[in-house]
Design an enzyme around this catalytic site. Structure first.
Site, PDB file in Angstrom:
ATOM      1  N   SER A 293       0.853  -1.189   0.000  1.00  0.00           N
ATOM      2  CA  SER A 293       0.000   0.000   0.000  1.00  0.00           C
ATOM      3  C   SER A 293       0.882   1.230   0.000  1.00  0.00           C
ATOM      4  CB  SER A 293      -0.887   0.008   1.248  1.00  0.00           C
ATOM      5  OG  SER A 293      -1.566   1.241   1.373  1.00  0.00           O
TER       6      SER A 293
ATOM      7  N   TYR B 137      -1.055  -0.738  10.495  1.00  0.00           N
ATOM      8  CA  TYR B 137      -1.282  -1.070   9.090  1.00  0.00           C
ATOM      9  C   TYR B 137      -0.101  -0.642   8.224  1.00  0.00           C
ATOM     10  CZ  TYR B 137      -3.384  -1.119   4.460  1.00  0.00           C
ATOM     11  OH  TYR B 137      -3.638  -1.361   3.132  1.00  0.00           O
TER      12      TYR B 137
ATOM     13  N   LYS C  94       2.609  -2.965   5.857  1.00  0.00           N
ATOM     14  CA  LYS C  94       2.795  -2.797   4.417  1.00  0.00           C
ATOM     15  C   LYS C  94       4.261  -2.491   4.103  1.00  0.00           C
ATOM     16  CE  LYS C  94      -1.291  -4.007   3.525  1.00  0.00           C
ATOM     17  NZ  LYS C  94      -1.562  -5.225   2.772  1.00  0.00           N
TER      18      LYS C  94
ATOM     19  N   PHE D  88      -7.880   6.569  -4.921  1.00  0.00           N
ATOM     20  CA  PHE D  88      -8.160   7.221  -6.197  1.00  0.00           C
ATOM     21  C   PHE D  88      -9.676   7.342  -6.377  1.00  0.00           C
ATOM     22  CE2 PHE D  88      -7.309   2.733  -6.764  1.00  0.00           C
ATOM     23  CZ  PHE D  88      -8.422   2.265  -7.453  1.00  0.00           C
TER      24      PHE D  88
ATOM     25  N   THR E 288     -13.239   7.185  -8.220  1.00  0.00           N
ATOM     26  CA  THR E 288     -13.908   6.321  -9.183  1.00  0.00           C
ATOM     27  C   THR E 288     -15.306   6.882  -9.435  1.00  0.00           C
ATOM     28  OG1 THR E 288     -15.009   4.857  -7.599  1.00  0.00           O
ATOM     29  CG2 THR E 288     -12.721   4.317  -8.207  1.00  0.00           C
TER      30      THR E 288
END
Length: 97
Positions: A46, A59, A63, A92, A94
């Site tokens: 990520s 988290y 990663k 991002f 959408t």
């Protein structure tokens, strides 16, 4: 620390365990081409590994660990015809919102 440990167990140890079993299975494949390729392992990292936000320490660090695993695993498994890479998706927009 319990939450931190659980996130590490899932994201890092879980990934390493899946890679182990996938690599064992792939190493038994017949080569796909004249370069002896037998498969590709794609791990999910990520952008949070490098750009983590507040409250994302566990988290983001997992990663980062995935990123750290990728090159050594690629070198170790390359001799068996297995490529290893990691993708690092980010946020991002959408059409779904």
């Amino acid at each position: 620390m319990d939450k931190f440990r659980k996130v590490f167990e899932i994201n890092v140890f879980g990934t390493a365990n899946v890679v182990k079993h996938a690599a064992i299975a792939m190493s038994k494949n017949k080569p796909l081409n004249d370069r002896n390729e037998k498969g590709v392992i794609i791990m999910v990292s990520s952008v949070a590994a490098d750009e983590g936000q507040r409250s994302m320490s566990a988290y983001s660090s997992t990663k980062g660990a995935i990123n750290g695993l990728t090159t050594p695993m690629a070198r170790d498994l390359g001799r068996y015809g297995i490529r290893v890479l990691a993708i690092a998706p980010g946020v991002f927009n959408t059409p779904l919102g």
